[in-house]
Structure formats: C-alpha cells, structure tokens
Design an enzyme around this catalytic site. Sequence first.
Site, PDB file in Angstrom:
ATOM      1  N   SER A   1      34.846  10.236   0.108  1.00  0.00           N
ATOM      2  CA  SER A   1      35.677  11.326  -0.407  1.00  0.00           C
ATOM      3  C   SER A   1      34.791  12.535  -0.630  1.00  0.00           C
ATOM      4  O   SER A   1      33.578  12.403  -0.872  1.00  0.00           O
ATOM      5  CB  SER A   1      36.330  10.922  -1.732  1.00  0.00           C
ATOM      6  OG  SER A   1      36.996  12.020  -2.328  1.00  0.00           O
TER       7      SER A   1
ATOM      8  N   TYR B   1      35.923   6.974  -9.915  1.00  0.00           N
ATOM      9  CA  TYR B   1      36.230   7.211  -8.503  1.00  0.00           C
ATOM     10  C   TYR B   1      35.090   7.965  -7.828  1.00  0.00           C
ATOM     11  O   TYR B   1      34.610   7.567  -6.757  1.00  0.00           O
ATOM     12  CB  TYR B   1      37.532   7.994  -8.390  1.00  0.00           C
ATOM     13  CG  TYR B   1      37.985   8.276  -6.978  1.00  0.00           C
ATOM     14  CD1 TYR B   1      38.729   7.341  -6.256  1.00  0.00           C
ATOM     15  CD2 TYR B   1      37.690   9.479  -6.364  1.00  0.00           C
ATOM     16  CE1 TYR B   1      39.151   7.600  -4.969  1.00  0.00           C
ATOM     17  CE2 TYR B   1      38.107   9.760  -5.069  1.00  0.00           C
ATOM     18  CZ  TYR B   1      38.841   8.823  -4.373  1.00  0.00           C
ATOM     19  OH  TYR B   1      39.271   9.090  -3.086  1.00  0.00           O
TER      20      TYR B   1
END
Length: 297
Positions: free
Chosen positions: A142, A157
């Site tokens: 990401s 995350y």
Amino acid sequence: MTEITGKAAVVTGGGSGIGMGLAKELARQGASVAVADILLDNAKKVADEINAAGGKAVAIHCDVCERSSIKQLKAEANAALGPVQLLFANAGATSFDPLMEMSDDDVDWIIQVNLMGVMNTTRAFLPDMIAAGDGHIVATASMAGLLPGWIPVHVPYSAAKAGIIGFMMNLGLELKQHNVHTTSYCPGGVASGMKANNSRYRPARFGGPSEAELQITDASFKHNDLAFFSPEAVAPMVLRAVRNNRAFVFDHPDQRRYFRETYSDVVEACYDDADAYEREQGTPAANPEGAKLIGAE
C-alpha cells in the site's frame, strides 16, 4: 522479463476488489488462475466469469491467517493447474481506528492477514519456483506502507504494509540466483469495496465476521482529492510491472509529490542533521573489531 501467457497463477483475496481485477486480467492475458478467497462464493463467481469468457480458472477457499489453509490452497491449485509460477499474495484487511481504541484481536487480525498472510503464502509456493528456476511473486502492499505518515489513524495497517515492502525487497535479493522475482504493489486509491465488505472477511479466531461497515473518519485523510480507480483499470498496470520485473508498481503517478514530501524533504533533512553533527563533533571512531558485538565471546 516474466511471461504470463501459459503460466499458472494464484491470487489470494481474488473474490473481490483488486484480487478480482488481477484474476480476470491474468486470465485475459493467457494465464490459468486459482481464485482464492476466504468467502468461497465470491471466488466461485469470479472463476465462473473467467471460464465463461473462455479462460481457465478454479475457485478455492483460503484463509491466509491459517498456514493449514494455505497448504490446502497449494495442494488444490497444483492438482487443478499444475506448478504455480505466478503468485499474487493480495488478501488483506484494513482499519481506521486509533491504536489505543483497537482490541488485541483487531491488531492481531490486521497484522496476521496483511503481513503474515503474505509471508506464509510466499513460503508455501516458493520452493516449487526455486526448483523450477522460474517464478514471480507479487504482494499487495500500500502507499500507506511506502509512506506511513501519509494516512493518519492507520497504525497497524501501515506497519504491516511497510513490513511487506521490506520483506519483498529483501527476498528479491535472496532469489536473484534462482530467477524468481518479487514485486510490491502499492495501491494509491482503488475502489475495492473494502469499506462495505472489510468486516465480512474477519476469521472466527479474531472475533468473526460481521456486516458492519468500515468507519473512516475525516482524520484519516490529509488530502481529500484522492482519485479512486477501478480494479479492472489497475490490473494491467500491475501485470505490466510483472512482465518488466519491477520491484514496485504504483498506480497514481501524481502521488510522486507525497514521496518527495516524505523522503526528499523529511529524510534528507535528517541526513543534513547527521552531516551537521559530524562537522561539529567529528566522525565517531569506528569499532576496531568491526561489527563484533560488545561483550560477545
């Protein structure tokens, strides 16, 4: 260069979002695809669409939080498609809760599915690639992993996705001699349906699935002009990077400015501080015994 046509591929999290886009594009470019997902019905729908369009796909249940489930995925994929040379470790989950408001199960789930899921899936399929002297592993990281300060209220995350990047870069060095390549895909905004479906993917040992919609506060985004692309739009970008054996693939070139803000500005300033310290205080003396740990036998 990595060929795609005629290869067998596995896509985890392939029943929806980015994984769905990757599975369909792989099939369009001539690969046979094992569509793996924790929600088998979703995987079956994608596989059926691929087969109806003239491709070859099978649907397989897999919970990447469980090593036994990954091993079963490998056995079924090999039985259906033969040796797997293209692995897309894509399954993931997210959260936008302050760290201290997250339960232990919340944190463990995010780390387990995003980081350990990628690592354990890779460990399952990698031996066959090494033996064949051919393979390519793509992990969905990401931009929140590449630029951890980019999206606030995203701590576990971002940590997990940054871990994927470190894992893949270091593994790439290890695998050069075996002609196996690694790529970290860092989505910068893809309309994956995660907001509505994230909680449905939660395994029982982390509290189980629910229909609750992911809550995203305004504090989670420093910039509100983020464009979201469709999974079908980004999949060809990813496969282009795979064919060219790129270490990274990005889908939003306009986000280069955030990279500069994070690294060109912040990191360069820190190096400037280190230079200034040495000018003022001198360069520290090197340990005469090299990297030997102090007190080690």
